[in-house]
Design a protein around this motif. Sequence first.
Motif, PDB file in Angstrom:
ATOM      1  N   LEU A 118     -11.454 -56.136   2.766  1.00  0.00           N
ATOM      2  CA  LEU A 118     -10.973 -55.397   1.599  1.00  0.00           C
ATOM      3  C   LEU A 118     -11.606 -54.007   1.551  1.00  0.00           C
ATOM      4  O   LEU A 118     -12.769 -53.821   1.925  1.00  0.00           O
ATOM      5  CB  LEU A 118     -11.313 -56.152   0.311  1.00  0.00           C
ATOM      6  N   ASP A 119     -10.817 -53.044   1.059  1.00  0.00           N
ATOM      7  CA  ASP A 119     -11.395 -51.716   0.861  1.00  0.00           C
ATOM      8  C   ASP A 119     -12.298 -51.769  -0.370  1.00  0.00           C
ATOM      9  O   ASP A 119     -12.241 -52.697  -1.177  1.00  0.00           O
ATOM     10  CB  ASP A 119     -10.279 -50.680   0.679  1.00  0.00           C
ATOM     11  N   PHE A 120     -13.139 -50.762  -0.523  1.00  0.00           N
ATOM     12  CA  PHE A 120     -14.148 -50.763  -1.592  1.00  0.00           C
ATOM     13  C   PHE A 120     -13.515 -50.820  -2.986  1.00  0.00           C
ATOM     14  O   PHE A 120     -14.025 -51.481  -3.890  1.00  0.00           O
ATOM     15  CB  PHE A 120     -15.045 -49.527  -1.470  1.00  0.00           C
TER      16      PHE A 120
ATOM     17  N   ASP B 291       8.377 -66.813  -2.922  1.00  0.00           N
ATOM     18  CA  ASP B 291       9.173 -67.600  -1.980  1.00  0.00           C
ATOM     19  C   ASP B 291       9.244 -66.965  -0.597  1.00  0.00           C
ATOM     20  O   ASP B 291       9.877 -67.517   0.308  1.00  0.00           O
ATOM     21  CB  ASP B 291      10.595 -67.798  -2.524  1.00  0.00           C
ATOM     22  N   VAL B 292       8.617 -65.812  -0.433  1.00  0.00           N
ATOM     23  CA  VAL B 292       8.597 -65.156   0.888  1.00  0.00           C
ATOM     24  C   VAL B 292       7.840 -66.042   1.880  1.00  0.00           C
ATOM     25  O   VAL B 292       6.782 -66.602   1.568  1.00  0.00           O
ATOM     26  CB  VAL B 292       7.919 -63.766   0.794  1.00  0.00           C
ATOM     27  N   GLN B 293       8.396 -66.162   3.081  1.00  0.00           N
ATOM     28  CA  GLN B 293       7.820 -67.037   4.096  1.00  0.00           C
ATOM     29  C   GLN B 293       6.665 -66.363   4.841  1.00  0.00           C
ATOM     30  O   GLN B 293       6.753 -65.194   5.213  1.00  0.00           O
ATOM     31  CB  GLN B 293       8.891 -67.452   5.112  1.00  0.00           C
ATOM     32  N   ILE B 294       5.618 -67.125   5.035  1.00  0.00           N
ATOM     33  CA  ILE B 294       4.504 -66.683   5.887  1.00  0.00           C
ATOM     34  C   ILE B 294       4.810 -67.135   7.310  1.00  0.00           C
ATOM     35  O   ILE B 294       5.069 -68.326   7.555  1.00  0.00           O
ATOM     36  CB  ILE B 294       3.165 -67.309   5.427  1.00  0.00           C
ATOM     37  N   THR B 295       4.806 -66.229   8.251  1.00  0.00           N
ATOM     38  CA  THR B 295       5.127 -66.578   9.633  1.00  0.00           C
ATOM     39  C   THR B 295       3.951 -67.300  10.297  1.00  0.00           C
ATOM     40  O   THR B 295       2.851 -67.374   9.739  1.00  0.00           O
ATOM     41  CB  THR B 295       5.464 -65.320  10.446  1.00  0.00           C
TER      42      THR B 295
ATOM     43  N   ASN C  15       2.836 -61.578   9.404  1.00  0.00           N
ATOM     44  CA  ASN C  15       3.542 -60.649   8.517  1.00  0.00           C
ATOM     45  C   ASN C  15       2.724 -60.218   7.305  1.00  0.00           C
ATOM     46  O   ASN C  15       3.237 -59.640   6.362  1.00  0.00           O
ATOM     47  CB  ASN C  15       4.884 -61.239   8.064  1.00  0.00           C
ATOM     48  N   VAL C  16       1.419 -60.546   7.322  1.00  0.00           N
ATOM     49  CA  VAL C  16       0.512 -60.046   6.282  1.00  0.00           C
ATOM     50  C   VAL C  16      -0.741 -59.498   6.965  1.00  0.00           C
ATOM     51  O   VAL C  16      -1.133 -59.963   8.034  1.00  0.00           O
ATOM     52  CB  VAL C  16       0.116 -61.143   5.263  1.00  0.00           C
ATOM     53  N   SER C  17      -1.362 -58.528   6.332  1.00  0.00           N
ATOM     54  CA  SER C  17      -2.554 -57.893   6.915  1.00  0.00           C
ATOM     55  C   SER C  17      -3.783 -58.767   6.696  1.00  0.00           C
ATOM     56  O   SER C  17      -3.743 -59.760   5.953  1.00  0.00           O
ATOM     57  CB  SER C  17      -2.769 -56.517   6.287  1.00  0.00           C
ATOM     58  N   GLY C  18      -4.895 -58.376   7.308  1.00  0.00           N
ATOM     59  CA  GLY C  18      -6.137 -59.130   7.163  1.00  0.00           C
ATOM     60  C   GLY C  18      -6.606 -59.179   5.719  1.00  0.00           C
ATOM     61  O   GLY C  18      -7.026 -60.224   5.212  1.00  0.00           O
ATOM     62  N   GLY C  19      -6.525 -58.022   5.021  1.00  0.00           N
ATOM     63  CA  GLY C  19      -6.931 -57.977   3.631  1.00  0.00           C
ATOM     64  C   GLY C  19      -6.027 -58.809   2.738  1.00  0.00           C
ATOM     65  O   GLY C  19      -6.483 -59.467   1.793  1.00  0.00           O
ATOM     66  N   GLN C  20      -4.727 -58.790   3.019  1.00  0.00           N
ATOM     67  CA  GLN C  20      -3.775 -59.597   2.253  1.00  0.00           C
ATOM     68  C   GLN C  20      -4.020 -61.089   2.467  1.00  0.00           C
ATOM     69  O   GLN C  20      -3.911 -61.886   1.536  1.00  0.00           O
ATOM     70  CB  GLN C  20      -2.343 -59.221   2.645  1.00  0.00           C
ATOM     71  N   ARG C  21      -4.355 -61.443   3.696  1.00  0.00           N
ATOM     72  CA  ARG C  21      -4.680 -62.842   3.990  1.00  0.00           C
ATOM     73  C   ARG C  21      -5.875 -63.298   3.156  1.00  0.00           C
ATOM     74  O   ARG C  21      -5.882 -64.394   2.600  1.00  0.00           O
ATOM     75  CB  ARG C  21      -5.005 -63.007   5.476  1.00  0.00           C
ATOM     76  N   GLN C  22      -6.908 -62.473   3.111  1.00  0.00           N
ATOM     77  CA  GLN C  22      -8.106 -62.832   2.352  1.00  0.00           C
ATOM     78  C   GLN C  22      -7.796 -62.989   0.866  1.00  0.00           C
ATOM     79  O   GLN C  22      -8.256 -63.922   0.209  1.00  0.00           O
ATOM     80  CB  GLN C  22      -9.200 -61.786   2.555  1.00  0.00           C
TER      81      GLN C  22
ATOM     82  N   GLN D 137     -14.438 -67.672   6.232  1.00  0.00           N
ATOM     83  CA  GLN D 137     -14.663 -66.336   6.794  1.00  0.00           C
ATOM     84  C   GLN D 137     -13.388 -65.801   7.435  1.00  0.00           C
ATOM     85  O   GLN D 137     -13.024 -64.651   7.242  1.00  0.00           O
ATOM     86  CB  GLN D 137     -15.783 -66.417   7.839  1.00  0.00           C
ATOM     87  N   LYS D 138     -12.688 -66.675   8.174  1.00  0.00           N
ATOM     88  CA  LYS D 138     -11.413 -66.305   8.774  1.00  0.00           C
ATOM     89  C   LYS D 138     -10.306 -66.900   7.915  1.00  0.00           C
ATOM     90  O   LYS D 138     -10.104 -68.116   7.900  1.00  0.00           O
ATOM     91  CB  LYS D 138     -11.328 -66.839  10.213  1.00  0.00           C
ATOM     92  N   ALA D 139      -9.599 -66.048   7.180  1.00  0.00           N
ATOM     93  CA  ALA D 139      -8.565 -66.523   6.256  1.00  0.00           C
ATOM     94  C   ALA D 139      -7.476 -67.262   7.018  1.00  0.00           C
ATOM     95  O   ALA D 139      -6.881 -66.724   7.950  1.00  0.00           O
ATOM     96  CB  ALA D 139      -7.964 -65.345   5.500  1.00  0.00           C
ATOM     97  N   MET D 140      -7.229 -68.510   6.629  1.00  0.00           N
ATOM     98  CA  MET D 140      -6.249 -69.347   7.308  1.00  0.00           C
ATOM     99  C   MET D 140      -5.070 -69.606   6.380  1.00  0.00           C
ATOM    100  O   MET D 140      -5.216 -70.199   5.319  1.00  0.00           O
ATOM    101  CB  MET D 140      -6.899 -70.686   7.707  1.00  0.00           C
ATOM    102  N   LEU D 141      -3.883 -69.126   6.789  1.00  0.00           N
ATOM    103  CA  LEU D 141      -2.656 -69.395   6.045  1.00  0.00           C
ATOM    104  C   LEU D 141      -1.741 -70.250   6.910  1.00  0.00           C
ATOM    105  O   LEU D 141      -1.779 -70.189   8.141  1.00  0.00           O
ATOM    106  CB  LEU D 141      -1.952 -68.096   5.673  1.00  0.00           C
ATOM    107  N   PHE D 142      -0.907 -71.054   6.257  1.00  0.00           N
ATOM    108  CA  PHE D 142      -0.043 -71.986   6.969  1.00  0.00           C
ATOM    109  C   PHE D 142       1.408 -71.511   6.927  1.00  0.00           C
ATOM    110  O   PHE D 142       1.809 -70.770   6.018  1.00  0.00           O
ATOM    111  CB  PHE D 142      -0.148 -73.380   6.347  1.00  0.00           C
ATOM    112  N   SER D 143       2.188 -71.940   7.901  1.00  0.00           N
ATOM    113  CA  SER D 143       3.607 -71.606   7.912  1.00  0.00           C
ATOM    114  C   SER D 143       4.262 -72.190   6.668  1.00  0.00           C
ATOM    115  O   SER D 143       3.990 -73.318   6.284  1.00  0.00           O
ATOM    116  CB  SER D 143       4.267 -72.185   9.171  1.00  0.00           C
ATOM    117  N   GLY D 144       5.143 -71.403   6.052  1.00  0.00           N
ATOM    118  CA  GLY D 144       5.761 -71.800   4.797  1.00  0.00           C
ATOM    119  C   GLY D 144       5.759 -70.615   3.848  1.00  0.00           C
ATOM    120  O   GLY D 144       5.408 -69.492   4.233  1.00  0.00           O
TER     121      GLY D 144
END
Length: 576
Positions: A499-501, A459-463, A468-475, A414-421
């Motif tokens: 996400l938008d419709f 190769d872009v780093q996730i902080t 550095n990414v929005s909620g929708g991008q995380r999902q 439910q809560k998108a979890m991304l890791f540093s890297g």
Amino acid sequence: MKLILSYLKHYKKMFALNVFSVFGFALVELGIPTIVAWMIDRGVSEKDTAFIFEMGGVILLISLLGTAGTILLGYCCAYLSTSITRDIRNDMFEKTQEFSHREFKEFGTASLITRTTNDAFQIQMFLNILFRTALMTPVMTVGSIVLVLKASLSLSMVILGTVPFIVVGVIIVAKRSELLSERQQSSLEWINRISKENISGIRVIRAFTNDRHEKKRFDEANSAYMGYSKKLFKLMSVTQPAFYFLMNLAGMLIYWISSIMIEQGGLNIGQLVAFMDYLFHVMFSIMLFCLVFMMYPKAAVSARRITKIFDAVPAVENASGEGGSPIRIDEITFDHVTFAYPDGEEAVLTDVSFTVKKGETIAFIGSTGSGKSTLINLVPRAYDVSGGRILVNGKDIREIDLKSLRNSIGFIPQKAMLFSGSIADNLKFGKEDASLKEMEEAAKTAQAYDFIMEKGGFDVQITENATNVSGGQRQRLSIARALVRKPEVYIFDDSFSALDFKTDAKLRKELKKVLKDAVMMVVAQRITSIMDADKIMVLNEGRVVGAGTHKELLESCRIYQEIAASQLDKEELAHD
């Protein structure tokens, strides 16, 4: 000590080398005073220059051997203490990976971090002192006492008279320090908990202008830690001056008695010089023992806290502990499943039954707190059912290897979890050997490819905390991560909420193409996300109150009708 011994057995050779180096150190410390006494009583008194030079050469040789032994002792102590602490930390981390949600809730995040970092560090500090003194202290003490008794039995009584005072003082200090150490570690956990909450919740704190209140909370915790630390430091600082006072007192008494003995011819000056050195080593060895004894309570508190982690039995146990390879999943059946949280009084789910087969999509909808997320968390066994069974291909899920089961599931929380890297690192989280082509395909399906390219590629780093990414991008990245894995089962826990419709519709259309041969379980709040599901389960207060397709539920389920009426306009409802 049981915890330490269980790890020490892996370093038998290094420990044997540590023992050997102790005797090299003792040889120097006890050998040189004896030789100096010979030089004074024979070389100086009889003016035997050759003997003085001869003994000087022996002292030089012993000093070189002793220096090598001292360096070796320091290396062994550092190696053993750091290696054992590393092993403890690794094992603690590995153990926590086996924990279910119940154990994480029981210990708490701040407590687990404190035990892995600070408590392990306390063990390391104690081990460093222990390996340096545990063998050296008895060797030096026994050797010094033998030489003291040999030098002068009368003067030895002075030393024996001071020992009881030291022992009593050590016992008092040790008991007091154990209680303070336990409170100190608890207050450190409090600091870590407040720090974690403030860092993760800084936006909420600022939005409510509650900075002053949070500063006050932290100051209270920090002041409590300071108070206990101050008391411990004061307690420890008293011991060294007290030791030197006793040693100086004993020295004055010995000089007074020895002056009478020398005047009467019962003691040589060389013997007195050697005796004072032996006295120092006896007292210093006792002080080292006292230091270990005083550090032990603090280390014992940390060891008990660490042992509690090792002794914790996970609520979710693995059936075999072997395997790990993904399994084929043709169908999942909930057979009259009831579930209540370990610390809860009432059941969160009651008598839930359904079957979903390969190639089908089953969706769950209902009001907040109806048990939707809890239900799907039972599939990867975040918890085990309280009643009933969950069957995979007709086999009870508890009889399937846990790693194999989870390797067959793509879970999008439910809560998108991304890791540093990098973005690539995150997409490869479920499949380390994923190719660039696989990542691109998954990103395109998840509607993430375009914004990944706009940001600069995979190769872009996730902080930290994915700021550095929005909620929708995380999902969408979380969905892409699951798609890269190509599992047998996909679980979407309200994974389209940000996400938008338009994006939601595109994503569902692409998912339908890609996941046509997989089991798909979806939790959603929006009806538009699940309208095309093969079966929709409507939950209310943990019970299934409706089951069927979108059209069937619009006709038969009152709660579903209410949800639809609140989300869909009249034209959409009329069309349905």
